[in-house]
Enzyme design. Sequence first.
Site, mmCIF file in Angstrom:
data_model
loop_
_atom_site.group_PDB
_atom_site.id
_atom_site.type_symbol
_atom_site.label_atom_id
_atom_site.label_comp_id
_atom_site.label_asym_id
_atom_site.label_seq_id
_atom_site.Cartn_x
_atom_site.Cartn_y
_atom_site.Cartn_z
ATOM 1 C CB SER A 19 -0.945 -0.005 1.198
ATOM 2 O OG SER A 19 -0.228 -0.206 2.396
ATOM 3 C CG HIS A 30 -3.636 -0.795 -2.302
ATOM 4 N ND1 HIS A 30 -4.100 0.494 -2.171
ATOM 5 C CD2 HIS A 30 -3.353 -1.218 -1.049
ATOM 6 C CE1 HIS A 30 -4.079 0.831 -0.895
ATOM 7 N NE2 HIS A 30 -3.624 -0.191 -0.193
ATOM 8 C CE LYS A 35 -7.567 1.008 1.100
ATOM 9 N NZ LYS A 35 -6.653 0.140 1.820
HETATM 10 C C1 LIG Z 1 -6.722 -0.145 3.256
HETATM 11 C C2 LIG Z 1 -6.161 -1.495 3.547
HETATM 12 C C3 LIG Z 1 -6.806 -2.382 4.412
HETATM 13 C C4 LIG Z 1 -8.001 -1.975 5.221
HETATM 14 O O1 LIG Z 1 -9.144 -1.948 4.434
HETATM 15 P P1 LIG Z 1 -10.360 -1.026 4.900
HETATM 16 O O2 LIG Z 1 -11.511 -1.507 4.098
HETATM 17 O O3 LIG Z 1 -9.938 0.364 4.588
HETATM 18 O O4 LIG Z 1 -10.537 -1.245 6.369
HETATM 19 C C5 LIG Z 1 -6.303 -3.653 4.547
HETATM 20 N N1 LIG Z 1 -5.193 -4.033 3.891
HETATM 21 C C6 LIG Z 1 -4.528 -3.198 3.068
HETATM 22 C C7 LIG Z 1 -3.304 -3.684 2.369
HETATM 23 C C8 LIG Z 1 -4.983 -1.898 2.882
HETATM 24 O O5 LIG Z 1 -4.309 -1.051 2.107
#
Ligand SMILES: *Cc1c(COP(=O)(O)O)cnc(C)c1O
Length: 393
Positions: free
Chosen positions: A182, A210, A240
């Site tokens: 990330s 991602h 996302k």
């Molecule tokens: C953003 C993220 C999460 C958390 O997901 P949310 O739905 O925002 O709680 C978990 N793992 C990774 C790698 C992330 O980037």
Amino acid sequence: MPQLTIFSQLADELAQRKAQSLYRTRRVLDSPQGARVKLNGREVLNFCSNDYLGLANHPALIAAAQQGAADWGVGSGAAHLVTGHFTPQHTLEERLAAFSGKPAAILVSTGFMANLAVIPALVGRGDAVFADKLNHASLNDACQLARADFKRFGNNDVAQLERLLAQSDAKRKLIAVDAVFSMDGDIAPLADYLALAERYDALLYIDDAHGFGVLGDGRGTLAELSIDSPRIIYMATLGKGAGVAGAYIAAEQVVIDYLINTARAYIYTTAAPPLLACALHASLDVIEQDTERRERLQAHIQYFKQFFATELAGTGCELLPSDTAIQPIIVKDNATALALSQALLDADILVAAIRPPTVPTPRLRVTLSAAHSTAEVALLCEQIKRVLLECHA
Ligand SMILES: *Cc1c(COP(=O)(O)O)cnc(C)c1O
């Protein structure tokens, strides 16, 4: 403020953070998410959301959420195992399983909760979990919560993982990794991990926060790399690339049934509102059909990388080797990261400074989106060039 000792300790710690340029505050947006957002009454170009496909404010998703509220109300009223599991959620799970090429899937309220649900359900005392050192914080916390032997290997270090697996006599072994890092943007060597999972009889848990929606024609990193196996438990987040909220886990039917029966972060929480599943159906429609969004994002990524290579080579600024929408620029210290982020903001461009403990080394984390126009990405590039050259002058 009451004069309790604990409050003065908290205030001291915060003061220390400020002195190290590590203090965090929140920005208040006064507009929907998008290429341009309104920040403190001012419109700025936004290069730090994870809304990679520009779906967070997409008319079809908004209409589906509105219709979802009309049809299903706003609250779920109960946990999934009680009376909080609704038709749009159930059909979305079936669609997501098929989309991921897996027999079954379950929806969870957030990606953080998905990790907390899966890992402690699958491994515990006497078992072992093997995790990349740069995994997301939620995976690290999930591994701690599991009480299994927690073995961490260096970022993308397949050889070290193999040594750890070879030494382990744990009953059950689980490898847990981010698919796309990330804060770095690179893709993990998942085919190598799968080979090790087979050789050492481990499960492979992949967090594709991602990659989903973006890579592999929208199906995510496994499709991008053309790998699959019943040993793989796939998790993707839906806040996302998919532009809404939540997460899902896709795996063998027996794994999903086991999670429904034992995963505490799934069982003991009120289900997300069904209207979100309605919006996610519309999001999946776009992800399946609108290939042009992914093409535009790819063009932005190529443009940005090319600009950096030609215009900023030799300035001493390092762009991490990433082919994804996450393009991090490594800078020399926390104060520089903050100063560069502020200089860009002064030019109405929003790029987040990411600092320890989120990452080991401070950086500007640029994220590109299909919501941006080519002209907006070009403007970002020109402004980054200006502030980097001024900073080094
Ligand atoms: C953003 C993220 C999460 C958390 O997901 P949310 O739905 O925002 O709680 C978990 N793992 C990774 C790698 C992330 O980037």
